[in-house]
Design an enzyme around this catalytic site. Structure first.
Site, PDB file in Angstrom:
ATOM      1  CD  GLU A   1      62.890 -74.250  14.788  1.00  0.00           C
ATOM      2  OE1 GLU A   1      63.317 -73.159  14.621  1.00  0.00           O
ATOM      3  OE2 GLU A   1      62.001 -74.658  14.370  1.00  0.00           O
ATOM      4  CG  ASP A   2      67.534 -75.765  13.961  1.00  0.00           C
ATOM      5  OD1 ASP A   2      66.425 -76.300  14.157  1.00  0.00           O
ATOM      6  OD2 ASP A   2      67.427 -74.996  12.853  1.00  0.00           O
TER       7      ASP A   2
END
Ligand code: MN
Length: 733
Positions: free
Chosen positions: A95-96
């Site tokens: 996600e990051d």
């Protein structure tokens, strides 16, 4: 090569791990629980994630990676398996950071990559509180992780850590996340049996959403908690001593109520702080099942158990696998103490719920393979259902979950999106009373998922319920037939009782005044002092009500004060009065029933059992319709709860009128059957009201309605019919 790179990058000396990694492994149980290859696997995940998040910071200013280790630590404490721990370390990588699902899959395993992917997908999903489609959200959330419920467990840990570190965010964001946790995560954790996580979440939510109440409680609790701990120590001291002598190793947990549960109790039951500690809870965790029972015996030898509160969920586990022995005993100073007894494994299942199914077993664990298989089967089934269902409605979906996860509870939403937990089968009316007794008492309708539904329809998990009230609406006794919660029942009963009493008082007063006018004693009555005391009533209202409700006759009351009016009717009585009294008597006699000590009652016969003279009978005092007479064996009467309304009655010796009886005659099909049956009946001078015959194969079913004088006549007729050729049976219907 990768390892060399990582090592250089992490600046780690060969063979020596950073402190946070060592702590993590120790939380899992250290080398007792995990082997070198597993440790290496986790180390690889640790290193990969640390590198991926390099340079990223959290709002608090700390390195982002700290969050990943914390999430993994929460799960390590729950003793989850190495793959889950590794996935937790990597949960924000896709996600990051620049890494993809493929990268994780290539570097590690597909299993791990799928876990990370699941968590990422969950994070994409925005659950808004107070949204219309909560049920759909739940469903999405669960479906998206149908492959592996561990995804949701990681997500819970992620959310828990975010809640723990909420203070670095803006107030608005704090409240948004807290509400989302309250509406989505905490109820779901509850559903999945993850009580430890749920409790901590709730306390954190409480702090954010109810800051004032939270601060107040924080001031009040320490003193109370100190008292609690002292008390529990005193309670356990003799038990501990004896257990030790018996060689039983046990850990004693005395968990004080969570702040949130104290707050809830104060709110729900509208009680002050001091009043919510009605019971103390102690948990004793032992090694073996036998020891649960030994310690139970010890406790009962020191403290008196409250019989009806004893529950053995070890012998009979709950559907979700919960096992424990629960007993409530009277402790020192007469305080009730609830004791839970269970083994280590049972304790973990009870605290961690679904997560316990993935617990990493210790090398020399005593858990049998059977136990594990059983748990795995249960989950596999659930996952299978989740995977194969696609077009089912959210209701059906919730139904399945209900069966599998929470057999006896449903959860529904208020229009504001708050979750309410109700027992299975609860109706909109239960919901209304759960919200507030006034809402229940004035409830006139309900919208379930925006559609008007009857008040007695069954609610299902995920339903959004909106109650429509009206000031003019009043409860009625039919509500009692379908409400499920005791809260609703007791409120309705209380209201009805109050109403009935008022009505009886009104009616009784009318009867009293009329009678007083009739016997011209109104003035004298007024001057009597507390006539109810003479008749042993608590109040004048109660005395009058007894007349209004038909429990007492007005003459039985007034004859105490004006006996001359009742014992010897005076000559001056008008002819009309005499006529009336005669009519009443005649009516009673012609109906063939005498009732002891009761005058002027209307009599009718129960349609349900049609008693005829000779049948054992009882009378039932109805409201406003006199007395109905039923057979003693009548089923309708058997289920009637108002025993005080049942009175003894007898068949009067006087002539009886005729009674309708329905007979069912079974016979072999033969010539002249109908003719013979009717002839036998007519020979007794009995009128036939209706006769019907139905032929099925060679069996004839005849239904005959006849006018009968009494039981004896009926018995004679029955034996005569049975003697007729081909007749199999004759029964009264
Ligand atoms: Mn995260």
């Amino acid at each position: 090569m990768v390892a060399a790179l990582l090592n250089r990058f992490l600046n780690t000396e060969e063979g020596k791990y950073p402190a946070d990694f060592t702590t993590l492994v120790n939380l899992m149980g250290g080398s007792n629980s995990i082997g070198p290859s597993e440790e290496e696997f986790i180390w690889k995940a640790y290193s990969f994630a640390k590198k991926a998040h390099q340079g990223q910071l959290r709002k608090s200013g700390e390195p982002y990676f700290i969050h990943c280790v914390e999430v993994a630590s929460i799960l390590a404490e729950m003793k989850l398996d190495p793959v889950t721990i590794s996935a937790a370390l990597l949960h924000d990588v896709v996600e990051d950071t620049g890494y993809t699902f493929k990268d994780v899959e290539q570097e590690f395993t597909e299993e791990l990559a799928l876990l990370v992917d699941g968590v990422t997908k969950l994070s994409d999903m925005k659950f808004r509180s107070e949204e219309d489609k909560q049920a759909v959200n739940f469903r999405k959330m669960l479906l998206s992780v149908a492959d592996d419920i561990r995804v949701i467990i990681i997500k819970f840990a992620d959310r828990l850590h975010n809640m723990r570190t909420l203070k670095h965010l803006t107030a608005v964001k704090q409240r948004r996340i807290a509400r989302e946790t309250r509406d989505i995560y905490a109820p779901l954790a509850h559903r999945l049996g993850m009580y430890r996580i749920k409790s901590e979440m709730e306390d954190l939510i409480f702090k954010v959403l109810e800051p004032k109440a939270s601060k107040e409680l924080e001031k009040l609790i320490p003193k109370r908690q100190a008292f609690f701990e002292k008390y529990v120590h005193r309670f356990l001291a003799p038990v501990k001593e004896r257990a030790e002598q018996a060689g039983i190793e046990a850990s004693y947990k005395s968990r004080f109520k969570t702040h949130y549960s104290i707050f809830r109790k104060m709110q729900d039951q509208n009680r002050p702080f001091e009043d919510v500690f009605d019971i103390y809870a102690v948990r004793i965790v032992v090694d073996k099942v036998e020891e649960c029972y030994s310690v139970l015996g010890l406790i009962h030898s020191f403290y008196k158990p409250i019989q009806e509160r004893f529950k053995d969920f070890i012998a009979q586990p709950k559907a979700n696998g919960y096992q424990s022995i629960q007993t409530t005993v009277i402790g020192p100073d007469g305080l009730p103490v609830e004791v839970q007894l269970r083994t280590q494994a049972m304790d973990q299942t009870a605290e961690e719920g679904v997560a316990a199914h993935w617990q990493y077993k210790e090398r020399n664990s005593k858990t049998s393979q059977d136990d594990i298989d059983q748990q795995v089967t249960w989950l596999r089934n659930l996952v299978d259902i989740l995977q194969t269902e696609d077009r089912t409605t959210s209701h059906q979906f919730m139904d399945m979950l209900k069966i599998d996860l929470y057999k006896d509870e449903i959860f529904v939403y208020t229009p504001k999106g708050e979750v309410r937990i109700l027992p299975l089968g609860a109706t909109p009316l239960d919901f209304a009373f759960d919200v507030h007794s006034q809402v229940g008492l004035h409830c006139i309708g309900a919208k379930v998922n925006s559609r008007i539904k009857p008040l007695n329809s069954e609610l299902e998990s995920g339903d959004k319920v909106e109650i429509i009230t009206s000031d003019s609406q009043k409860p009625n006794s039919s509500w009692l037939k379908f409400v499920k919660t005791s809260k609703a029942k007791s409120n309705i009963r209380k209201w009805i009782k109050g109403q009935e009493f008022e009505q009886s008082v009104r009616l009784g007063k009318e009867i009293l005044e009329k009678e007083l006018r009739k016997i011209r004693k109104a003035k004298e009555w007024k001057h009597l002092k507390d006539p109810h005391i003479v008749l042993k009533f608590e109040s004048e209202d109660k005395m009058v009500a007894s007349v209004g409700s038909g429990h007492r006759t007005i003459s039985s009351i007034l004859s105490k004060f004006f006996p001359e009016e009742y014992i010897a009717p005076r000559q001056e009585r008008t002819e009309a009065q005499f006529a009336e009294s005669f009519l009443n008597r005649a009516r009673r006699n012609t109906r063939g029933v005498s009732i002891h000590g009761i005058d002027n009652m209307m009599i009718s016969f129960g349609k349900c059992c049609n008693p005829i003279p000779g049948d054992p009978i009882i009378g039932f005092i109805t409201r406003g319709r006199g007395i109905t007479v039923h057979q003693k064996s009548c089923e309708t009467m058997g289920t009637n709860l108002e025993k005080e309304r049942i009175i003894d009655v007898d068949w009067a010796a006087a002539r009886a009128q005729k009674f309708l009886v329905r007979l069912k005659v079974l016979a072999q099909e033969r010539k002249h059957l109908v003719r013979d049956v009717t002839e036998i009946i007519s020979a007794y001078d009995i009128n036939i009201d209706t006769l019907s015959m139905k032929v099925d194969g060679d069996v004839v079913t005849g239904l005959v309605i006849i006018e009968i004088e009494g039981v004896k006549q009926l018995e004679r007729l029955k034996s005569k019919l049975l003697a007729s050729s081909g007749v199999i049976s004759v029964e009264r219907e």
